[in-house]
Design a protein around this motif. Structure first.
Motif, PDB file in Angstrom:
ATOM      1  N   PRO A 208       0.989  -1.246   0.021  1.00  0.00           N
ATOM      2  CA  PRO A 208       0.107   0.020  -0.004  1.00  0.00           C
ATOM      3  C   PRO A 208       0.782   1.190   0.033  1.00  0.00           C
ATOM      4  O   PRO A 208       1.909   1.289   0.483  1.00  0.00           O
ATOM      5  CB  PRO A 208      -0.839  -0.182   1.101  1.00  0.00           C
ATOM      6  CG  PRO A 208      -0.796  -1.455   1.678  1.00  0.00           C
ATOM      7  CD  PRO A 208       0.669  -2.134   1.181  1.00  0.00           C
ATOM      8  N   THR A 209       0.196   2.157  -0.927  1.00  0.00           N
ATOM      9  CA  THR A 209       0.866   3.660  -0.521  1.00  0.00           C
ATOM     10  C   THR A 209       1.891   3.855  -1.580  1.00  0.00           C
ATOM     11  O   THR A 209       3.063   2.985  -1.688  1.00  0.00           O
ATOM     12  CB  THR A 209       1.210   4.129   0.862  1.00  0.00           C
ATOM     13  OG1 THR A 209       2.493   3.774   1.029  1.00  0.00           O
ATOM     14  CG2 THR A 209       0.153   3.797   1.478  1.00  0.00           C
ATOM     15  N   TRP A 210       2.049   4.956  -2.341  1.00  0.00           N
ATOM     16  CA  TRP A 210       3.167   5.394  -3.221  1.00  0.00           C
ATOM     17  C   TRP A 210       4.676   5.408  -2.332  1.00  0.00           C
ATOM     18  O   TRP A 210       5.680   5.114  -2.873  1.00  0.00           O
ATOM     19  CB  TRP A 210       2.844   6.347  -4.249  1.00  0.00           C
ATOM     20  CG  TRP A 210       1.959   6.165  -5.267  1.00  0.00           C
ATOM     21  CD1 TRP A 210       0.805   6.251  -5.434  1.00  0.00           C
ATOM     22  CD2 TRP A 210       2.409   5.251  -6.453  1.00  0.00           C
ATOM     23  NE1 TRP A 210       0.032   5.726  -6.683  1.00  0.00           N
ATOM     24  CE2 TRP A 210       1.262   5.141  -7.154  1.00  0.00           C
ATOM     25  CE3 TRP A 210       3.646   4.888  -6.909  1.00  0.00           C
ATOM     26  CZ2 TRP A 210       1.207   4.513  -8.139  1.00  0.00           C
ATOM     27  CZ3 TRP A 210       3.800   4.217  -7.996  1.00  0.00           C
ATOM     28  CH2 TRP A 210       2.561   4.096  -8.728  1.00  0.00           C
ATOM     29  N   ASN A 211       4.199   5.921  -1.246  1.00  0.00           N
ATOM     30  CA  ASN A 211       5.209   6.140  -0.152  1.00  0.00           C
ATOM     31  C   ASN A 211       6.158   4.798  -0.142  1.00  0.00           C
ATOM     32  O   ASN A 211       7.449   4.861  -0.298  1.00  0.00           O
ATOM     33  CB  ASN A 211       5.019   6.741   1.097  1.00  0.00           C
ATOM     34  CG  ASN A 211       5.859   7.068   2.002  1.00  0.00           C
ATOM     35  OD1 ASN A 211       6.961   5.997   2.090  1.00  0.00           O
ATOM     36  ND2 ASN A 211       6.060   8.130   2.567  1.00  0.00           N
ATOM     37  N   ARG A 212       5.415   3.634   0.386  1.00  0.00           N
ATOM     38  CA  ARG A 212       6.031   2.516   0.577  1.00  0.00           C
ATOM     39  C   ARG A 212       6.616   1.804  -0.697  1.00  0.00           C
ATOM     40  O   ARG A 212       7.625   1.296  -0.904  1.00  0.00           O
ATOM     41  CB  ARG A 212       5.362   1.609   1.363  1.00  0.00           C
ATOM     42  CG  ARG A 212       5.314   1.770   2.575  1.00  0.00           C
ATOM     43  CD  ARG A 212       6.511   1.539   3.429  1.00  0.00           C
ATOM     44  NE  ARG A 212       6.424   1.907   4.830  1.00  0.00           N
ATOM     45  CZ  ARG A 212       6.687   2.980   5.290  1.00  0.00           C
ATOM     46  NH1 ARG A 212       6.754   3.968   4.638  1.00  0.00           N
ATOM     47  NH2 ARG A 212       6.987   3.047   6.697  1.00  0.00           N
ATOM     48  N   LYS A 213       5.792   2.084  -1.804  1.00  0.00           N
ATOM     49  CA  LYS A 213       6.373   1.480  -3.217  1.00  0.00           C
ATOM     50  C   LYS A 213       7.876   2.144  -3.654  1.00  0.00           C
ATOM     51  O   LYS A 213       8.556   1.374  -3.934  1.00  0.00           O
ATOM     52  CB  LYS A 213       5.190   1.745  -4.196  1.00  0.00           C
ATOM     53  CG  LYS A 213       3.800   1.004  -4.018  1.00  0.00           C
ATOM     54  CD  LYS A 213       3.055   1.457  -5.248  1.00  0.00           C
ATOM     55  CE  LYS A 213       1.696   1.186  -4.937  1.00  0.00           C
ATOM     56  NZ  LYS A 213       1.301  -0.205  -4.838  1.00  0.00           N
ATOM     57  N   VAL A 214       7.889   3.346  -3.636  1.00  0.00           N
ATOM     58  CA  VAL A 214       9.053   4.088  -3.615  1.00  0.00           C
ATOM     59  C   VAL A 214      10.340   3.480  -2.696  1.00  0.00           C
ATOM     60  O   VAL A 214      11.342   3.267  -3.335  1.00  0.00           O
ATOM     61  CB  VAL A 214       8.847   5.642  -3.733  1.00  0.00           C
ATOM     62  CG1 VAL A 214      10.285   6.314  -4.026  1.00  0.00           C
ATOM     63  CG2 VAL A 214       7.875   6.019  -4.977  1.00  0.00           C
ATOM     64  N   ARG A 215       9.831   3.502  -1.712  1.00  0.00           N
ATOM     65  CA  ARG A 215      10.938   3.063  -0.745  1.00  0.00           C
ATOM     66  C   ARG A 215      11.602   1.709  -0.949  1.00  0.00           C
ATOM     67  O   ARG A 215      12.647   1.472  -0.917  1.00  0.00           O
ATOM     68  CB  ARG A 215      10.633   3.190   0.779  1.00  0.00           C
ATOM     69  CG  ARG A 215      10.252   4.591   1.104  1.00  0.00           C
ATOM     70  CD  ARG A 215       9.695   4.807   2.763  1.00  0.00           C
ATOM     71  NE  ARG A 215       9.540   6.090   3.086  1.00  0.00           N
ATOM     72  CZ  ARG A 215      10.141   6.740   3.802  1.00  0.00           C
ATOM     73  NH1 ARG A 215      11.186   6.286   4.066  1.00  0.00           N
ATOM     74  NH2 ARG A 215       9.775   8.191   4.187  1.00  0.00           N
ATOM     75  N   VAL A 216      10.603   0.790  -1.219  1.00  0.00           N
ATOM     76  CA  VAL A 216      10.909  -0.781  -1.418  1.00  0.00           C
ATOM     77  C   VAL A 216      11.750  -0.705  -2.664  1.00  0.00           C
ATOM     78  O   VAL A 216      12.706  -1.332  -2.807  1.00  0.00           O
ATOM     79  CB  VAL A 216       9.875  -1.448  -1.464  1.00  0.00           C
ATOM     80  CG1 VAL A 216      10.147  -2.904  -2.016  1.00  0.00           C
ATOM     81  CG2 VAL A 216       9.274  -1.527  -0.062  1.00  0.00           C
ATOM     82  N   LEU A 217      11.153  -0.042  -3.688  1.00  0.00           N
ATOM     83  CA  LEU A 217      11.915   0.021  -5.041  1.00  0.00           C
ATOM     84  C   LEU A 217      13.241   0.350  -4.965  1.00  0.00           C
ATOM     85  O   LEU A 217      14.292   0.088  -5.574  1.00  0.00           O
ATOM     86  CB  LEU A 217      11.112   0.450  -6.067  1.00  0.00           C
ATOM     87  CG  LEU A 217      10.049  -0.181  -6.572  1.00  0.00           C
ATOM     88  CD1 LEU A 217       8.853   0.848  -7.517  1.00  0.00           C
ATOM     89  CD2 LEU A 217      10.131  -1.376  -7.786  1.00  0.00           C
ATOM     90  N   GLY A 218      13.471   1.525  -4.201  1.00  0.00           N
ATOM     91  CA  GLY A 218      14.868   2.188  -4.076  1.00  0.00           C
ATOM     92  C   GLY A 218      15.584   1.347  -3.365  1.00  0.00           C
ATOM     93  O   GLY A 218      16.972   1.146  -3.725  1.00  0.00           O
ATOM     94  N   ASP A 219      15.372   0.523  -2.463  1.00  0.00           N
ATOM     95  CA  ASP A 219      16.106  -0.355  -1.597  1.00  0.00           C
ATOM     96  C   ASP A 219      16.600  -1.483  -2.790  1.00  0.00           C
ATOM     97  O   ASP A 219      17.814  -1.674  -2.695  1.00  0.00           O
ATOM     98  CB  ASP A 219      15.340  -0.907  -0.587  1.00  0.00           C
ATOM     99  CG  ASP A 219      15.440  -0.349   0.874  1.00  0.00           C
ATOM    100  OD1 ASP A 219      15.901   0.623   0.853  1.00  0.00           O
ATOM    101  OD2 ASP A 219      14.813  -0.633   1.690  1.00  0.00           O
ATOM    102  N   TRP A 220      15.600  -2.117  -3.535  1.00  0.00           N
ATOM    103  CA  TRP A 220      16.154  -3.041  -4.463  1.00  0.00           C
ATOM    104  C   TRP A 220      16.918  -2.443  -5.353  1.00  0.00           C
ATOM    105  O   TRP A 220      17.972  -3.346  -5.780  1.00  0.00           O
ATOM    106  CB  TRP A 220      14.780  -3.618  -5.090  1.00  0.00           C
ATOM    107  CG  TRP A 220      14.041  -4.518  -4.189  1.00  0.00           C
ATOM    108  CD1 TRP A 220      14.484  -5.163  -2.904  1.00  0.00           C
ATOM    109  CD2 TRP A 220      12.497  -4.740  -4.272  1.00  0.00           C
ATOM    110  NE1 TRP A 220      13.351  -5.769  -2.482  1.00  0.00           N
ATOM    111  CE2 TRP A 220      12.161  -5.693  -3.175  1.00  0.00           C
ATOM    112  CE3 TRP A 220      11.448  -4.429  -4.953  1.00  0.00           C
ATOM    113  CZ2 TRP A 220      10.996  -6.193  -2.960  1.00  0.00           C
ATOM    114  CZ3 TRP A 220      10.315  -5.222  -5.024  1.00  0.00           C
ATOM    115  CH2 TRP A 220      10.019  -5.771  -3.923  1.00  0.00           C
ATOM    116  N   LEU A 221      16.702  -1.537  -6.033  1.00  0.00           N
ATOM    117  CA  LEU A 221      17.417  -1.003  -7.069  1.00  0.00           C
ATOM    118  C   LEU A 221      19.013  -0.607  -6.367  1.00  0.00           C
ATOM    119  O   LEU A 221      20.185  -0.896  -7.301  1.00  0.00           O
ATOM    120  CB  LEU A 221      16.993   0.234  -7.588  1.00  0.00           C
ATOM    121  CG  LEU A 221      15.738   0.214  -8.551  1.00  0.00           C
ATOM    122  CD1 LEU A 221      14.939   1.463  -8.890  1.00  0.00           C
ATOM    123  CD2 LEU A 221      16.008  -0.816  -9.892  1.00  0.00           C
ATOM    124  N   VAL A 222      19.100   0.040  -5.294  1.00  0.00           N
ATOM    125  CA  VAL A 222      20.472   0.247  -4.568  1.00  0.00           C
ATOM    126  C   VAL A 222      21.139  -0.821  -4.460  1.00  0.00           C
ATOM    127  O   VAL A 222      22.283  -0.744  -4.860  1.00  0.00           O
ATOM    128  CB  VAL A 222      20.226   1.284  -3.607  1.00  0.00           C
ATOM    129  CG1 VAL A 222      21.337   1.260  -2.742  1.00  0.00           C
ATOM    130  CG2 VAL A 222      19.680   2.640  -4.022  1.00  0.00           C
TER     131      VAL A 222
END
Length: 438
Positions: free
Chosen positions: A389-403
């Motif tokens: 849920p929420t774009w905030n969490r989507k961006v954070r999770v994707l950021g962790d994975w990409l980094v």
């Protein structure tokens, strides 16, 4: 006067029921109250990646107060219910208990680890159902590597490097796979150790692992784990775990510092204390619309309820996919009842199964097609990135994975956070030195 809908539990059912109600209810139509001891929901499909350090712990949770704006949140536990008076008793974190009236009550309290009467298990085992357990296990595994690399004692080294997981379902397979992958990846930083020094053992009482998925998918996962040196013991039980020695039903005895118990779950004990009908497994008995039997205005879903599943001719499995859809359908049923309509039965066909087995490693079945390796791993991440849920969490999770993609696992052990007052306690144990001021 608007009706009051009380939701006991802030997990999948609580969050998604409340979110859907906020979307569908008209202003002033009903008040929604969520009662939960935690002010966050753990997105459990991401827990294995928290344990392996590929995802920040705070990014795998959804803050309930931030997400459920316009919904009343109460920090506490529902400990009893009066169906006649339509009230629940709430126990807050501090202070006296108090009563809360309801017009409709939703029970979504989830489940906890189901412990077997194994000697020594309660004292020496740990589960893998919460954020705290996932973070602790990561630090614990790294700490065992440090212990093994620093000791000249071969028995202590063997004990530190033996990791036993009991339970070959989703949770057990994903937990052992991610942690073994992490431990193997960081061994370059421990020149004193070799991969062959580690023993990773998965114990399952049934004749195969992953009994809730197809045979083909379970075989793919088992082949990957075996190829990596993980010892899978099917048809085997843990008989004893006393004094650091694990005795298995096949006659094996192991000295191990790590025992992870993931052999099933059970509804929280408070569910049975509410005076509502439960089945042999302790789950609330509900009809197809998720109404608790013989209990007007009481509903239940998720791991604590035996929701009928017409697709399987049984009850719904305890998966995140089903809990999310149950919460949304439950909200639609509540809106219908509030407006004088009739609730609809729950129906859902799974879109597929994803099982993470480490970095760039997974198996999956999507719309009947089997996937393995990097493709399955990417498909799993893509799916869960869209579902959290929420774009905030989507961006954070994707950021962790990409980094994290170009880099290996981190070897930092934050085990000291388990004793944040350690320095104060050590200072208190030492006699104070007298000093003179000149």
């Amino acid at each position: 006067m608007p009706k009051r809908i009380v939701i006991a539990g802030g997990g999948y059912v609580g969050l998604y029921t409340a979110l859907r109600l906020r979307q569908r209810l008209r202003e002033g139509e009903a008040e929604v109250v969520v009662v939960s001891p935690d002010n966050f929901m753990t997105y459990r499909p991401l827990l294995p990646e928290v344990a392996s350090g590929t995802l920040e712990p705070r990014h795998a949770v959804v803050p309930l107060r931030a997400v459920l704006r316009g919904t009343r949140f109460v920090s506490g536990k529902v400990v009893s219910a009066d169906r006649e008076g339509k009230t629940v008793v709430v126990r807050p974190a501090a202070g006296p208990v108090w009563e809360l009236d309801y017009d409709e009550l939703v029970i979504g309290m989830g489940a906890v680890a189901k412990l077997a009467p194994v000697p020594g298990l309660a004292e020496n085992g740990i589960g893998f159902n919460s954020l705290a357990e996932g973070v602790h296990l990561r630090d614990h595994v790294l700490r065992q590597l440090e212990i093994a690399s620093a000791t000249p004692d071969p028995e202590l080294r063997r004990c530190a490097l033996t990791f036993v997981f009991v339970g070959g379902g989703y949770t057990g397979v994903e937990a052992i796979a991610e942690l073994q992958d992490m431990a193997t990846d960081v061994l370059a930083g421990y020149p004193e150790l070799e991969a062959a020094d580690m023993r990773w053992i998965l114990v399952e009482a049934l004749d195969r692992i992953l009994t809730t998925v197809s045979d083909d998918l379970a075989d793919l996962a088992a082949d990957e784990l075996t190829r990596r040196g993980i010892d899978i013991r099917t048809g085997t039980r843990l008989d004893s775990a006393e004094e650091g020695v694990l005795a298995l039903s096949d006659g094996t005895k192991l000295s191990a510092s790590t025992l992870v118990w993931v052999a099933g779950t059970r509804p929280r004990s408070v569910v049975a204390e509410l005076g509502l009908p439960v089945d042999d497994g302790g789950r609330l008995v509900v009809d197809a619309a998720m109404r608790v039997e013989r209990a007007e205005h009481v509903w239940a879903a998720g791991d604590c309820a035996a929701v009928p599943d017409p697709e399987r001719d049984g009850v719904c499995p305890p998966t995140a996919q089903h809990a999310v859809r149950q919460g949304e359908q439950l909200a639609d049923n509540l809106v219908a009842v509030v407006r004088g309509g009739r609730p609809s039965p729950f129906r859902y066909r799974s879109k597929g199964e994803f099982i993470t087995l480490g970095k760039n490693k997974a198996v999956a079945e999507v719309f009947g097609r089997k996937l393995a390796g990097s493709l399955a791993w990417a498909a799993r991440r893509g799916y869960y990135a869209t579902q959290i849920p929420t774009w905030n969490r989507k961006v954070r999770v994707l950021g962790d994975w990409l980094v994290g993609m170009p880099f290996g696992h981190d070897v930092v052990d934050f085990g000291s956070r388990e004793a944040p007052r350690g320095a104060f306690e050590e200072a208190a144990r030492k006699p104070a030195r007298s000093s003179t001021q000149g």
